[in-house]
Design an enzyme around this catalytic site. Structure first.
Site: not given
Length: 288
Positions: A66, A136
């Protein structure tokens, strides 16, 4: 001349003693002393490692794609856990590790670890495989308005972001109805996070139905990932991209919406009060 330190036999010892020869009882006693001290040294080292993991720096392993190409599966990053102790909060553009805010990882499998790996993970020498943590990039902080239309660009406070870190072939925004199209204003104590692999990241966009509406509470942040430490061929720092320093992105509303609203209204209130005190009776009664 009787004060010579060297005797007739060439000995460099004192008081007429001969130096120890290898294998003598004294040498064996010194060796036994080392082995007695070794467990203490190991214990001190383990305590220091545990303290470093708890308060300073911790290693985390990257399990997914990701955050490509910034981070690859198998990379191990070092996370700064010290600055949050002094009240520092995540900033735009930082790559942060945070605890699962609301079952984002409920369907994700965890890699099994043996007893030795678990022990090394506990003290911080190895990354933990069973902690429910995510990594993230912070896109929006308190007061920011983050928006995606079509395939992008992504905007923060109306400023389009130039995002060289986005995975090659991806678009900054995802043209889907599952969460890729959004406009959100980040409340105090929260942050909006997105993966660099935009079309392969289940980030804030796709959790807007949870109790935090896709936002991550700041107190869930573990710390900022500041360097890729392993493998050595991947060693690199993780700086904040220049796009988050562009002029105008720190809008007045984003910096202090409540305070600035009051400050902006104060001159108008004072002007109206002064005008009412100096107005004629007819004007004060509402006649024009």
């Amino acid at each position: 001349m009787g004060n010579s330190a060297v005797g007739a036999g060439g000995s460099t010892g004192t008081d007429g003693e001969e130096p120890d020869e290898p294998g003598t009882p004294r040498r064996r006693a010194k060796q036994r002393s080392f082995w007695k001290e070794l467990p203490i040294l190991i214990g001190v080292a383990l305590v220091l490692a545990l303290l470093i993991k708890t308060f300073l720096v911790q290693a985390f392993s990257i399990p997914s794609e990701s955050m490509q190409n910034t981070l690859q599966p198998g990379d191990r990053v070092l996370v700064d856990k010290l600055t949050p102790w002094f009240g520092s909060e995540p900033a735009r553009g930082e790559v942060v590790v945070f605890h699962d805010p609301d079952n984002w990882l409920q369907d994700e499998p965890t890699s099994p670890q043996n007893v030795v790996q678990k022990a090394l993970s506990f003290i911080g020498i190895l990354p933990s495989a069973d902690e429910h943590d995510l990594i993230k990039r912070v896109i929006g902080v308190a007061g920011d308005t983050v928006e995606c239309k079509g395939t992008g660009p992504l905007t923060v406070n109306g400023k389009p972001l130039v995002e060289p870190y986005v995975y090659a072939g991806n678009t900054p925004c995802s043209a889907d109805q599952g969460g890729g199209q959004f406009k959100v204003t980040v409340p105090k104590g929260k942050m909006w996070v997105m993966g660099d692999h935009r079309q392969n990241s289940a980030d804030s966009r796709y959790h807007q139905q949870d109790k935090n509406h896709g936002l991550v509470p700041v107190d869930k942040a573990v710390g900022r990932a500041f360097v890729i430490g392993w493998p050595v061929t991947r060693w690199a720092t993780l700086p904040v991209p220049d796009t988050f320093d562009q002029a105008g992105i720190n809008t007045a509303a984003a910096l202090a919406p409540g305070a600035l609203s009051v400050a902006g209204a104060a001159p108008l209130v004072l002007w109206r009060r002064r005008h009412a005190l100096t107005a004629t009776p007819a004007a004060a009664n509402g006649d024009v």
